[in-house]
Design a protein around this motif. Structure first.
Motif, PDB file in Angstrom:
ATOM      1  N   ALA A  65     -13.245  -6.904  -4.728  1.00  0.00           N
ATOM      2  CA  ALA A  65     -13.816  -7.143  -6.055  1.00  0.00           C
ATOM      3  C   ALA A  65     -15.333  -7.074  -6.033  1.00  0.00           C
ATOM      4  CB  ALA A  65     -13.355  -8.503  -6.581  1.00  0.00           C
ATOM      5  N   ALA A  66     -15.940  -7.503  -4.940  1.00  0.00           N
ATOM      6  CA  ALA A  66     -17.397  -7.524  -4.860  1.00  0.00           C
ATOM      7  C   ALA A  66     -17.985  -6.135  -4.670  1.00  0.00           C
ATOM      8  CB  ALA A  66     -17.845  -8.429  -3.706  1.00  0.00           C
ATOM      9  N   GLN A  67     -17.260  -5.264  -3.935  1.00  0.00           N
ATOM     10  CA  GLN A  67     -17.846  -3.946  -3.656  1.00  0.00           C
ATOM     11  C   GLN A  67     -17.355  -2.867  -4.616  1.00  0.00           C
ATOM     12  OE1 GLN A  67     -16.389  -0.956  -2.304  1.00  0.00           O
ATOM     13  NE2 GLN A  67     -14.353  -1.849  -2.579  1.00  0.00           N
ATOM     14  N   GLY A  68     -16.100  -2.886  -5.001  1.00  0.00           N
ATOM     15  CA  GLY A  68     -15.595  -2.074  -6.096  1.00  0.00           C
ATOM     16  C   GLY A  68     -15.293  -0.616  -5.848  1.00  0.00           C
ATOM     17  N   PHE A  69     -16.214   0.143  -5.306  1.00  0.00           N
ATOM     18  CA  PHE A  69     -16.101   1.598  -5.340  1.00  0.00           C
ATOM     19  C   PHE A  69     -15.241   2.206  -4.239  1.00  0.00           C
ATOM     20  CE2 PHE A  69     -20.100   1.063  -7.812  1.00  0.00           C
ATOM     21  CZ  PHE A  69     -19.611   1.569  -9.006  1.00  0.00           C
ATOM     22  N   LEU A  70     -14.911   1.476  -3.222  1.00  0.00           N
ATOM     23  CA  LEU A  70     -14.020   1.973  -2.175  1.00  0.00           C
ATOM     24  C   LEU A  70     -12.596   1.529  -2.465  1.00  0.00           C
ATOM     25  CD1 LEU A  70     -16.191   1.141   0.955  1.00  0.00           C
ATOM     26  CD2 LEU A  70     -16.013   3.335  -0.240  1.00  0.00           C
ATOM     27  N   GLY A  71     -11.627   2.375  -2.085  1.00  0.00           N
ATOM     28  CA  GLY A  71     -10.233   2.052  -2.336  1.00  0.00           C
ATOM     29  C   GLY A  71      -9.799   0.772  -1.649  1.00  0.00           C
ATOM     30  N   PRO A  72      -8.924  -0.015  -2.279  1.00  0.00           N
ATOM     31  CA  PRO A  72      -8.541  -1.325  -1.728  1.00  0.00           C
ATOM     32  C   PRO A  72      -7.859  -1.245  -0.381  1.00  0.00           C
ATOM     33  CG  PRO A  72      -7.219  -0.772  -3.668  1.00  0.00           C
ATOM     34  CD  PRO A  72      -8.330   0.221  -3.605  1.00  0.00           C
ATOM     35  N   ARG A  73      -7.080  -0.210  -0.123  1.00  0.00           N
ATOM     36  CA  ARG A  73      -6.414  -0.132   1.179  1.00  0.00           C
ATOM     37  C   ARG A  73      -7.432   0.092   2.297  1.00  0.00           C
ATOM     38  NH1 ARG A  73      -1.277   3.709   1.788  1.00  0.00           N
ATOM     39  NH2 ARG A  73      -0.637   2.266   0.125  1.00  0.00           N
ATOM     40  N   LEU A  74      -8.409   0.944   2.045  1.00  0.00           N
ATOM     41  CA  LEU A  74      -9.460   1.180   3.034  1.00  0.00           C
ATOM     42  C   LEU A  74     -10.199  -0.117   3.336  1.00  0.00           C
ATOM     43  CD1 LEU A  74     -12.028   4.105   3.008  1.00  0.00           C
ATOM     44  CD2 LEU A  74     -12.780   1.751   3.327  1.00  0.00           C
ATOM     45  N   VAL A  75     -10.582  -0.838   2.297  1.00  0.00           N
ATOM     46  CA  VAL A  75     -11.349  -2.066   2.483  1.00  0.00           C
ATOM     47  C   VAL A  75     -10.519  -3.128   3.197  1.00  0.00           C
ATOM     48  CG1 VAL A  75     -12.480  -3.973   1.276  1.00  0.00           C
ATOM     49  CG2 VAL A  75     -12.865  -1.614   0.541  1.00  0.00           C
ATOM     50  N   THR A  76      -9.277  -3.304   2.771  1.00  0.00           N
ATOM     51  CA  THR A  76      -8.425  -4.324   3.381  1.00  0.00           C
ATOM     52  C   THR A  76      -8.175  -4.021   4.847  1.00  0.00           C
ATOM     53  OG1 THR A  76      -7.336  -4.829   1.287  1.00  0.00           O
ATOM     54  CG2 THR A  76      -6.167  -5.437   3.294  1.00  0.00           C
TER      55      THR A  76
ATOM     56  N   ALA B 223     -13.574   1.261 -11.421  1.00  0.00           N
ATOM     57  CA  ALA B 223     -14.347   1.848 -10.327  1.00  0.00           C
ATOM     58  C   ALA B 223     -13.693   3.137  -9.846  1.00  0.00           C
ATOM     59  CB  ALA B 223     -14.470   0.845  -9.187  1.00  0.00           C
ATOM     60  N   ARG B 224     -12.363   3.163  -9.806  1.00  0.00           N
ATOM     61  CA  ARG B 224     -11.657   4.377  -9.389  1.00  0.00           C
ATOM     62  C   ARG B 224     -11.965   5.536 -10.327  1.00  0.00           C
ATOM     63  NH1 ARG B 224      -7.716   7.170 -11.221  1.00  0.00           N
ATOM     64  NH2 ARG B 224      -7.262   5.622 -12.827  1.00  0.00           N
ATOM     65  N   GLU B 225     -11.921   5.286 -11.616  1.00  0.00           N
ATOM     66  CA  GLU B 225     -12.215   6.349 -12.579  1.00  0.00           C
ATOM     67  C   GLU B 225     -13.643   6.862 -12.422  1.00  0.00           C
ATOM     68  OE1 GLU B 225      -9.340   5.166 -16.349  1.00  0.00           O
ATOM     69  OE2 GLU B 225     -11.200   4.056 -16.030  1.00  0.00           O
ATOM     70  N   ALA B 226     -14.564   5.946 -12.188  1.00  0.00           N
ATOM     71  CA  ALA B 226     -15.953   6.354 -12.008  1.00  0.00           C
ATOM     72  C   ALA B 226     -16.112   7.226 -10.768  1.00  0.00           C
ATOM     73  CB  ALA B 226     -16.851   5.120 -11.909  1.00  0.00           C
TER      74      ALA B 226
ATOM     75  N   ILE C 141     -14.676  10.748 -11.538  1.00  0.00           N
ATOM     76  CA  ILE C 141     -15.588  11.495 -12.404  1.00  0.00           C
ATOM     77  C   ILE C 141     -16.790  11.983 -11.605  1.00  0.00           C
ATOM     78  CG2 ILE C 141     -17.180  11.323 -14.357  1.00  0.00           C
ATOM     79  CD1 ILE C 141     -15.202   9.313 -15.599  1.00  0.00           C
ATOM     80  N   ASN C 142     -17.317  11.122 -10.751  1.00  0.00           N
ATOM     81  CA  ASN C 142     -18.532  11.439 -10.007  1.00  0.00           C
ATOM     82  C   ASN C 142     -18.287  12.428  -8.881  1.00  0.00           C
ATOM     83  OD1 ASN C 142     -21.262  11.221  -9.193  1.00  0.00           O
ATOM     84  ND2 ASN C 142     -20.742   9.633  -7.709  1.00  0.00           N
ATOM     85  N   LEU C 143     -17.170  12.274  -8.160  1.00  0.00           N
ATOM     86  CA  LEU C 143     -16.959  13.019  -6.919  1.00  0.00           C
ATOM     87  C   LEU C 143     -15.799  14.006  -6.965  1.00  0.00           C
ATOM     88  CD1 LEU C 143     -17.400  10.050  -4.414  1.00  0.00           C
ATOM     89  CD2 LEU C 143     -19.134  11.721  -5.093  1.00  0.00           C
TER      90      LEU C 143
ATOM     91  N   TRP D  86      -9.267   6.017  -2.113  1.00  0.00           N
ATOM     92  CA  TRP D  86      -8.392   5.874  -3.279  1.00  0.00           C
ATOM     93  C   TRP D  86      -7.127   6.680  -3.060  1.00  0.00           C
ATOM     94  CZ3 TRP D  86      -9.394   2.063  -6.413  1.00  0.00           C
ATOM     95  CH2 TRP D  86     -10.710   1.578  -6.484  1.00  0.00           C
ATOM     96  N   GLN D  87      -5.991   6.025  -3.162  1.00  0.00           N
ATOM     97  CA  GLN D  87      -4.706   6.649  -2.883  1.00  0.00           C
ATOM     98  C   GLN D  87      -4.220   7.438  -4.096  1.00  0.00           C
ATOM     99  OE1 GLN D  87      -3.222   6.311   0.294  1.00  0.00           O
ATOM    100  NE2 GLN D  87      -5.237   5.411   0.705  1.00  0.00           N
ATOM    101  N   GLU D  88      -4.089   8.758  -3.934  1.00  0.00           N
ATOM    102  CA  GLU D  88      -3.560   9.644  -4.979  1.00  0.00           C
ATOM    103  C   GLU D  88      -4.226   9.389  -6.334  1.00  0.00           C
ATOM    104  OE1 GLU D  88       0.648   9.291  -5.073  1.00  0.00           O
ATOM    105  OE2 GLU D  88       0.909   9.843  -2.969  1.00  0.00           O
ATOM    106  N   PRO D  89      -5.539   9.463  -6.392  1.00  0.00           N
ATOM    107  CA  PRO D  89      -6.208   9.223  -7.678  1.00  0.00           C
ATOM    108  C   PRO D  89      -5.938  10.370  -8.654  1.00  0.00           C
ATOM    109  CG  PRO D  89      -7.777  10.033  -6.066  1.00  0.00           C
ATOM    110  CD  PRO D  89      -6.491   9.807  -5.324  1.00  0.00           C
ATOM    111  N   HIS D  90      -5.680  10.035  -9.892  1.00  0.00           N
ATOM    112  CA  HIS D  90      -5.403  11.044 -10.906  1.00  0.00           C
ATOM    113  C   HIS D  90      -6.707  11.534 -11.523  1.00  0.00           C
ATOM    114  CE1 HIS D  90      -1.187  10.077 -10.598  1.00  0.00           C
ATOM    115  NE2 HIS D  90      -1.435   8.800 -10.865  1.00  0.00           N
ATOM    116  N   PRO D  91      -6.742  12.790 -11.968  1.00  0.00           N
ATOM    117  CA  PRO D  91      -7.923  13.259 -12.700  1.00  0.00           C
ATOM    118  C   PRO D  91      -8.171  12.377 -13.928  1.00  0.00           C
ATOM    119  CG  PRO D  91      -6.494  15.096 -12.114  1.00  0.00           C
ATOM    120  CD  PRO D  91      -5.728  13.847 -11.794  1.00  0.00           C
TER     121      PRO D  91
END
Length: 245
Positions: A61-72, A174-177, A180-182, A192-197
């Motif tokens: 929650a504090a960092q936001g932009f990395l996927g939760p599985r990676l962070v965990t 954060a995932r949507e951002a 959009i950005n990358l 992010w696991q299987e992020p949708h456009p």
């Protein structure tokens, strides 16, 4: 230099210089020597260790932009190696070491440190926990080049934390951002696991978030005079000259 002009001038160099540090094999090697296994353990435990022994969802929650599985995965893998506070100190040392190897020797780091610390001291850290944690991290006075790199890192965390808040305020996750950005493929790289456009109609929201991020940083840069902002932008460009932007 006007406040928003300075923010625009320094945002990308600060972000990209920090990215190069984080992705450098030399940084990973420091983690390996400290006992971390290959992967994201040193990165997650070190960068987010300033939050203390927080549960993985709190770190997410504090960092936001990395996927939760990676962070965990990274956070929990690093827990067995060293306590959060020690890992943060180790990561801070890695920041300073990398700076010593990449900041040009002809940069006036003493003047940069003075201006950067004015900005850091002027910041309101409410709702910006990762920035607050890094601002509280000790910064040695006997290593001015390393201290300059650590201050770059702290300022990078400030903009990142402001941007996360701005993204959410503009109605994006954060995932949507990140998508959009990358783009989808790069978002996968960041965990992010299987992020949708994301629908094209959402793109203006991220553009608004960028403008809002600039506005949230404006009080920092108001702490400097017009002349000091010009000097700070010049010093950032000189300091990050090795960055392959």
């Amino acid at each position: 230099m006007e406040i928003l002009d300075c923010i625009t001038a320094v945002a990308r160099p600060i972000h990209d210089f920090g990215d190069e540090f984080m992705s450098d094999e030399a940084t990973a090697a420091i983690g390996l020597r400290a006992g971390f296994a290959p992967g994201r353990g040193f990165y997650c435990r070190g960068r987010f260790g300033v939050l203390g022994e927080a549960p993985a969802p709190v770190v997410q929650a504090a960092q936001g932009f990395l996927g939760p599985r990676l962070v965990t995965t990274g956070w929990l893998a690093g827990r067995a190696v060293m306590p959060a506070e020690e890992a943060a100190a180790c990561y801070a040392q890695a920041v300073r070491t990398w700076g010593g190897a990449h900041i040009p020797t002809d940069v006036d780091v003493e003047h940069f440190n003075h201006l950067a610390q004015q900005l850091i001291d002027a910041a309101d850290a409410d709702a910006l926990p990762l920035f607050a944690g890094w601002r509280a991290q000790p910064c040695p006075e006997d290593d001015p080049v390393g201290a300059a790199m650590q201050r770059v890192h702290v300022l990078r965390e400030h903009r990142g934390a402001c941007h996360l808040a701005a993204v959410r305020l503009c109605g994006l996750s954060a995932r949507e951002a990140m998508v959009i950005n990358l783009g989808v493929e790069r978002a996968i790289h960041y965990g992010w696991q299987e992020p949708h456009p994301v629908a094209a109609t959402q793109v203006p929201r991220r553009q608004r978030a960028e403008r809002l991020t600039d506005e949230m940083q404006a009080p920092l840069y108001a702490a400097l005079t017009d002349r000091q902002r010009t000097e700070f932008a010049r010093l950032i460009n000189a300091l990050t000259a090795s960055c392959s932007r």
